[in-house]
Motif scaffolding. Sequence first.
Motif, PDB file in Angstrom:
ATOM      1  N   ASN A 115      24.872 -24.245  67.993  1.00 50.03           N
ATOM      2  CA  ASN A 115      24.911 -23.416  66.786  1.00 50.03           C
ATOM      3  C   ASN A 115      23.844 -23.836  65.776  1.00 50.03           C
ATOM      4  N   ASP A 127      27.092 -14.595  67.473  1.00 49.10           N
ATOM      5  CA  ASP A 127      28.449 -14.548  68.032  1.00 49.10           C
ATOM      6  C   ASP A 127      28.592 -13.246  68.800  1.00 49.10           C
ATOM      7  N   PHE A 141      33.222 -15.116  68.296  1.00 46.77           N
ATOM      8  CA  PHE A 141      32.749 -16.472  68.537  1.00 46.77           C
ATOM      9  C   PHE A 141      31.734 -16.478  69.663  1.00 46.77           C
ATOM     10  N   ASN A 142      31.261 -17.662  70.032  1.00 48.57           N
ATOM     11  CA  ASN A 142      30.293 -17.820  71.117  1.00 48.57           C
ATOM     12  C   ASN A 142      30.708 -19.004  71.981  1.00 48.57           C
ATOM     13  N   ASP A 145      31.105 -22.350  70.291  1.00 49.64           N
ATOM     14  CA  ASP A 145      32.400 -22.458  69.609  1.00 49.64           C
ATOM     15  C   ASP A 145      33.516 -22.837  70.582  1.00 49.64           C
TER      16      ASP A 145
END
Length: 168
Positions: A115, A127, A141-142, A145
Motif C-alpha cells: 500500500n 482498492d 479492499f485489496n 489489506d
Amino acid sequence: MTQSVSTAARVPGPLSAFGLSIIAAVLVIDQASKFVAERTLDFGRTIDLLPILSLLRVHNTGVAFSLGNDLGSLVLVAGTALITLFVLYLWRTAQDGGRLVAAGFALIVGGALGNLIDRVRFGHVVDFLYLHFGARGFFVFNLADVALTLGPILLGWFYLLGGRKASA
C-alpha cells in the motif's frame, strides 16, 4: 544455567530467506493484482463475483475504511513508514514463535509496503475487492489489506490465544 530458546521456536528474522520470501510474494501478488485492476476494471463500476463479493475499483486516499482522507499523502506515507519500521523492530526482537510469528510479521510488512508503494506512486491506494451483503456495502479492499489482516491474526493466535502452548 538458563535454558535457551530452541532453534525450532526461534523466529526467522526480517532478513531471513523465509521472511523476505513472504514479503516479496505479498508485494508481487498485490502489485500485480492492482495493475490488472487498474487496466481492466472501469472506475466505480461494480462486477458481481459472489453474493457477498464484487469487483469495484476505487482510489482510497485515506487508510482503513477511508479514514484520514484529509490527512494528505505525505502524512500517510510517513505514518505508514514509521509503523512499518516499528513492526520490523518488533519482529527483530521477537524471541519465540518460529515461522508462524515470522509469517505474521512478514504479511504485515508486505501488506504495508504494497500500500505504501501505491501511496508514493499515485497518492492513493488502489482498492478493488468489494465486500457487501446485498445492497449493504462494508468496505473495498485489496490483497495488501488481506495480508494486513492475516498477519495480526497469526500473531494474535500465537501471543493471545495459546499458540505458544501448541508450538512448545
